[in-house]
Design an enzyme around this catalytic site. Structure first.
Site, PDB file in Angstrom:
ATOM      1  N   LYS A 165       3.203 -10.977  -2.634  1.00 16.37           N
ATOM      2  CA  LYS A 165       4.047  -9.880  -2.169  1.00 16.37           C
ATOM      3  C   LYS A 165       5.409 -10.402  -1.707  1.00 16.37           C
ATOM      4  O   LYS A 165       6.441  -9.762  -1.935  1.00 16.37           O
ATOM      5  CB  LYS A 165       3.337  -9.137  -1.032  1.00 16.37           C
ATOM      6  CG  LYS A 165       2.056  -8.443  -1.475  1.00 16.37           C
ATOM      7  CD  LYS A 165       1.260  -7.933  -0.292  1.00 16.37           C
ATOM      8  CE  LYS A 165      -0.028  -7.251  -0.745  1.00 16.37           C
ATOM      9  NZ  LYS A 165      -0.863  -6.827   0.402  1.00 16.37           N
ATOM     10  N   GLY A 203       0.808  -1.210   0.000  1.00 20.24           N
ATOM     11  CA  GLY A 203       0.000   0.000   0.000  1.00 20.24           C
ATOM     12  C   GLY A 203       0.841   1.258   0.000  1.00 20.24           C
ATOM     13  O   GLY A 203       1.717   1.450  -0.847  1.00 20.24           O
TER      14      GLY A 203
END
Length: 429
Positions: free
Chosen positions: A206, A135
């Protein structure tokens, strides 16, 4: 200052894309000053053109993303569609037409990052993807640039906000998994189908991206060991508290001590309450990076959501536009080490194992013998019995995962063991 604007194609206009468009509009003057030239939203590719999108000129909206990229005047494409296709084809199309790319697509980068980097390199263009990992948290660029002169040995962190919210609620309120998931769904933290989050697929993607950057080697999604958190129970949290721990879903990336291989894994783990990651609450993310010269660094912040993710996208947009003006490009893929990814069985760590056993003499000795036969040393044992049944909680010293797996299989075959209630790794000590 250059007066001709740099033109941007926005591919996708959902939660993140709409925030990107909003910030580009409301902060247009600041972006111009920071870049050294105006940036102009030149087109927005969507699937449903009839949907009302506040602040976006309907004349910019199109369903033909390919035509938008091929029209000849686009400088940068922002891909926030997600998934594998059509995102992969659109990114390669952008490179073929001289367009640099900013992407938030973790799934695609984890699966096909090497091919996309090669396409960008061949075209002399940029591929930036800060928003694909955590993010708003600046993590990719610090690892790729600020720590480029250092040697990263370990990365450990919480990289999925949904799972952290659920586990935090289970810890702080005593709620069960389903109750905590229902609250996360009601608050918008969890999707209607939360599988990608709670089964660890999102975190694994990720982890693959971060491992590639950290260790300068290619790590694909298939290389990452993955366990979800759906089996974590209130009893696990009670055991963790007795040990002075809590439970988090962690991504852990490590370079072997001899430097000849790496490991990448995602799974729930107990960590001491004294560890900084234990205090990460709600839907926040935090990542520990351990480097040889820099030491231990922690990156913390909101790991998801429209505005936080858009912040990372816009940071990449500014960097890519600056490179365009300077007729330069930023760092590409660094995979010179070509280190193998070792299997999970080679990972060495501690374990917390809860067994349901018969409450009679000799059970503990039988269990201890089984651990010893597989080369797993016991640190502590806690036994509690009632009415002919008992629970036995064993915490081990560090041992290879393969040895632990063999121990558990042997325990399941003992007549005195009714079942293996839970197995959890202990990290961060």
């Amino acid at each position: 200052m250059r007066t001709r604007p740099l033109k941007v194609a926005l591919l996708g206009c959902g939660v993140v894309g709409s925030e990107v468009a909003r910030i580009m509009t409301t902060h247009a003057d600041d972006l111009t000053a920071r870049i050294g030239a105006p940036v102009e939203l030149a087109g927005v590719a969507v699937r449903r053109p009839s949907k009302v999108r506040d602040g976006i000129d309907p004349a910019l909206v199109t369903t033909d993303a390919t035509a938008l990229l091929k029209r000849g005047d686009i400088d940068v494409a922002i891909e926030v569609i997600g998934g594998i296709e059509p995102a992969r084809t659109l990114i390669t199309t952008a490179f073929e037409h001289g367009i640099s790319v900013v992407s938030a697509n973790k799934a695609l980068l984890a699966q096909d990052g090497a091919a996309l980097h090669a396409a960008a390199e061949a075209a002399g263009l940029d591929l930036y993807y800060e928003a694909a990992v955590a993010g708003a948290i600046p993590l990719v660029r610090p690892m790729r640039e600020s720590l480029a002169g250092d040697k990263i040995n370990r990365v450990m962190g919480i990289v999925n906000g949904t799972t952290n919210f659920i586990l935090d609620k289970m810890d702080s309120t005593g709620a069960g998994y389903q109750e905590a998931l229902d609250e996360a769904t009601a608050l918008g933290y969890a999707e209607a189908d939360p599988t990608a989050d709670v089964e660890g697929y999102d975190a694994a993607a990720k982890a693959a991206i971060l491992a590639g950057i950290a260790f300068h080697t290619r790590v694909r999604l298939d290389d990452v060991y993955r366990e979800g958190m759906t089996e974590v129970s209130a009893a696990d949290f009670a055991s963790a508290k007795r040990m002075g721990c809590t439970i988090k879903l962690l991504a852990i990336l490590e370079r072997a001590a001899d430097g000849e291989s790496v490991t990448a894994r995602v799974h729930p783990a107990m960590i001491p309450l004294t560890h900084p990651l234990a205090s990460v609450r709600e839907a926040y993310n935090a990542v520990f990076v351990e480097a040889e010269a820099a030491g231990r660094l922690m990156f913390y912040g909101p790991g998801a959501g429209g505005a936080p993710t858009a912040s990372a996208v816009l940071g990449d947009l500014v960097a890519v536009c600056r490179n365009k003006l300077a007729e330069a490009k930023g760092p590409g893929e660094s995979a010179y080490t070509q280190l193998p990814v070792s299997p999970m069985g080679d990972v060495v760590t501690r374990y917390h194992i809860s067994l349901d056993v018969a409450d009679k003499p000799g059970v503990l000795a039988q269990v201890a013998t089984t651990f010893a036969e597989h080369g797993v040393s016991i640190d502590t044992v806690r036994q509690q019995g009632k009415d002919g049944e008992a629970s036995l909680v064993v915490v081990t010293h560090r041992a290879p995962d393969a040895a632990l797996s063999g121990t558990v299989e042997a325990l399941r075959k003992l007549d005195t063991v009714r079942g293996v209630a839970s197995i959890m790794r202990v990290e961060g000590e």
